[in-house]
Design an enzyme around this catalytic site. Structure first.
Site, PDB file in Angstrom:
ATOM      1  N   PHE A 186       6.112   3.118   0.644  1.00 13.27           N
ATOM      2  CA  PHE A 186       6.982   0.927   0.409  1.00 13.27           C
ATOM      3  C   PHE A 186       5.139   0.849   0.898  1.00 13.27           C
ATOM      4  O   PHE A 186       4.832   0.920   1.094  1.00 13.27           O
ATOM      5  CB  PHE A 186       7.595   1.360   2.025  1.00 13.27           C
ATOM      6  CG  PHE A 186       7.898   0.150   2.494  1.00 13.27           C
ATOM      7  CD1 PHE A 186       8.755  -0.560   1.625  1.00 13.27           C
ATOM      8  CD2 PHE A 186       6.637  -0.685   3.240  1.00 13.27           C
ATOM      9  CE1 PHE A 186       8.936  -2.134   2.061  1.00 13.27           C
ATOM     10  CE2 PHE A 186       7.033  -2.428   3.710  1.00 13.27           C
ATOM     11  CZ  PHE A 186       8.426  -3.416   2.841  1.00 13.27           C
ATOM     12  N   ASP A 246      -2.977   2.285  -0.046  1.00 11.39           N
ATOM     13  CA  ASP A 246      -2.094   1.669   1.340  1.00 11.39           C
ATOM     14  C   ASP A 246      -2.176   2.581   2.412  1.00 11.39           C
ATOM     15  O   ASP A 246      -1.216   2.831   3.180  1.00 11.39           O
ATOM     16  CB  ASP A 246      -1.178   1.502   0.617  1.00 11.39           C
ATOM     17  CG  ASP A 246      -0.581   0.168   1.416  1.00 11.39           C
ATOM     18  OD1 ASP A 246      -0.740   0.079   2.241  1.00 11.39           O
ATOM     19  OD2 ASP A 246       0.792  -0.280   1.179  1.00 11.39           O
ATOM     20  N   LYS A 269      -1.036  -4.290   9.582  1.00  8.95           N
ATOM     21  CA  LYS A 269      -0.135  -3.890  10.807  1.00  8.95           C
ATOM     22  C   LYS A 269      -0.966  -3.966  11.651  1.00  8.95           C
ATOM     23  O   LYS A 269      -1.210  -5.600  12.929  1.00  8.95           O
ATOM     24  CB  LYS A 269       0.631  -3.111  10.695  1.00  8.95           C
ATOM     25  CG  LYS A 269       1.471  -2.987   9.410  1.00  8.95           C
ATOM     26  CD  LYS A 269       2.589  -2.170   9.881  1.00  8.95           C
ATOM     27  CE  LYS A 269       3.949  -2.572   8.857  1.00  8.95           C
ATOM     28  NZ  LYS A 269       4.092  -2.193   7.469  1.00  8.95           N
TER      29      LYS A 269
HETATM   30  C1  LIG Z   1       4.442  -2.339   6.416  1.00  9.74           C
HETATM   31  C2  LIG Z   1       3.756  -1.970   5.255  1.00  9.74           C
HETATM   32  C3  LIG Z   1       3.616  -3.039   4.320  1.00  9.74           C
HETATM   33  C4  LIG Z   1       4.601  -4.689   4.233  1.00  9.74           C
HETATM   34  O1  LIG Z   1       3.284  -5.591   4.769  1.00  9.74           O
HETATM   35  P1  LIG Z   1       4.165  -6.466   5.122  1.00  9.74           P
HETATM   36  O2  LIG Z   1       3.322  -6.602   6.294  1.00  9.74           O
HETATM   37  O3  LIG Z   1       5.744  -6.786   5.577  1.00  9.74           O
HETATM   38  O4  LIG Z   1       3.985  -7.374   4.095  1.00  9.74           O
HETATM   39  C5  LIG Z   1       2.913  -2.318   2.526  1.00  9.74           C
HETATM   40  N1  LIG Z   1       2.777  -0.787   3.103  1.00  9.74           N
HETATM   41  C6  LIG Z   1       2.813  -0.639   3.899  1.00  9.74           C
HETATM   42  C7  LIG Z   1       2.747   0.965   4.034  1.00  9.74           C
HETATM   43  C8  LIG Z   1       3.602  -1.010   5.114  1.00  9.74           C
HETATM   44  O5  LIG Z   1       3.755   0.304   5.945  1.00  9.74           O
END
Ligand SMILES: *Cc1c(COP(=O)(O)O)cnc(C)c1O
Length: 395
Positions: A128, A218, A247
């Site tokens: 994701f 990421d 986050k």
């Molecule tokens: C939550 C998340 C995103 C997206 O972040 P947003 O602030 O919702 O745009 C991207 N990559 C990972 C691994 C995430 O957990």
């Protein structure tokens, strides 16, 4: 419920009016143990006094000036994050998806600098990376992509943890410029690389060096002390070329960062990337306070409570076929059956969490959770899981 909101979320029928530490309180004053923390966001817990004070003080001093001027708080936050991570420099954005957009632009610049006209990025199944067009295209979940075609081009997908599949991709696609991977997959339900985190990261680093690809991690969810190290890659000895995070960085105040090292450090030149809001004095003040506070004890607490929680859940639920996995306070209980009904039952029992991939209970509590609160979490959640599994077995 409210038809003036676009129905993008299936919201649960509860509203929280205030919070304190790991606790949230609903409209009737009922307390819930929050083992989700706003989806791995509020590492310092709710209504953290230091964050609240920094936010209020900075709001009364200076909120925003734009990136056309020097910004000492942004420089201080960049200095702290590079020191903590070993990376070289930072770009600040407002959300995880935006940080990943920055990383993907770096990948394309790197490809073009190597003379590749159509650079591609290797991404993983079940990943994701966000909801913008490029990041949903990078995401390994058709539910996120459906309806939004045509997808952004230039992604090559392989199974998470599969090094041979990457070697095969390298052989078949001479246009690869980078690889983008979550060290531990979050949204798909806390999945660790099968060969182990350290070994996977080392294998990826070696491949990226061999092929002159950017190694892009990421760490939007795994970063900010969640796994017991500031970034998950710090469980290994490697240094990536690009790290994105968001986050937990502002404890709920929106801020994200792209960190670069090695050959990614100087790819962005003036005019190539930008943002109006990214890295405001307010956001950077809050993030500075958050990062400093996370390093003071919550990071080590995450490591220790994570080990204790895994052992406690294993003891209570292991014999029922429940698998306990994760690192630090990024944990999953993998059930032998669907766990979807448990979100409501948990909430009724006063504990909040998420369920992913149908059978994976995701636990992402605040990193300040105490031993007593962990015991309560284990007790409440295990009771809910036990009675549910008994019911399913009896049916
Ligand atoms: C939550 C998340 C995103 C997206 O972040 P947003 O602030 O919702 O745009 C991207 N990559 C990972 C691994 C995430 O957990």
């Amino acid at each position: 419920m409210n038809d003036t909101l676009m129905p993008t979320y299936m919201r649960q029928p509860v509203a929280f009016l205030r919070g304190s530490g790991v606790w949230l309180y609903d409209e009737n004053g009922r307390a819930y143990l929050d083992a989700l923390a706003g989806i791995a966001v509020c590492g310092l817990g709710h209504a953290h006094p230091g964050v609240a004070a920094a936010l209020a003080d900075q709001a009364a001093t200076l909120i925003h000036t734009s990136n056309l001027y020097r910004n000492p708080l942004q420089e201080a936050l960049a200095a702290l994050l590079t020191e903590v991570s070993g990376m070289n420099n930072c770009f600040f954005a407002n959300s995880g998806a935006e940080a990943n957009e920055g990383a993907l632009k770096l990948a394309r610049l790197h490809g073009h600098s190597r003379g590749i006209a159509n650079p591609a990025v290797i991404v993983m199944d079940n990943s994701f990376h966000g909801r913008t067009l490029a990041t949903l295209s990078a995401t390994g979940n058709v539910k996120v992509q459906k309806g939004f075609e045509p997808l952004v081009e230039g992604f090559i997908r392989v199974p998470f943890g599969d090094i041979d599949a990457i070697r095969a991709a390298a052989h078949n696609h001479p246009n690869i410029a980078a690889l983008l991977v979550e060290p531990i997959q979050g949204e798909s339900g806390v999945r660790l690389p099968p060969q182990g985190l350290e070994s996977y990261l080392e294998q990826l680093r070696t491949l990226c060096d061999q092929h002159d690809w950017l190694m892009m991690l990421d760490e939007i969810q795994t970063g900010n002390a969640r796994t017991g190290k500031y970034f998950a890659f710090q469980h290994s000895k490697i240094l990536p070329d690009v790290v994105t995070t968001a986050k937990g960085l502002g404890n709920g105040f929106p801020i994200a960062a792209v960190l670069a090292a090695g050959k990614a450090t100087h790819l962005f030149q003036p005019g190539m990337h930008g943002t109006t809001y990214g890295g405001t004095p307010l956001a950077c003040r809050v993030a500075l306070t958050t990062v400093q506070a996370l390093l003071q004890g919550p990071m080590e607490n995450a490591r220790l409570q994570g080990i204790a929680l895994q052992q406690a859940f294993q003891k209570r639920l292991g014999h029922l076929g429940v698998e306990v996995t994760g690192l630090g306070l990024m944990l999953a209980l993998v059930l032998p059956v669907s766990a979807l009904p448990l979100v409501e039952r948990g909430r009724e029992a006063g504990v909040l969490f998420a369920v992913s991939s149908e059978n994976r209970i995701r636990l992402l509590p605040p990193l300040i959770i105490s031993t007593e609160e962990c015991a309560l979490l284990v007790d409440r959640l295990s009771s809910v899981v036990e009675s549910y599994l008994r019911e399913v077995a009896g049916a």
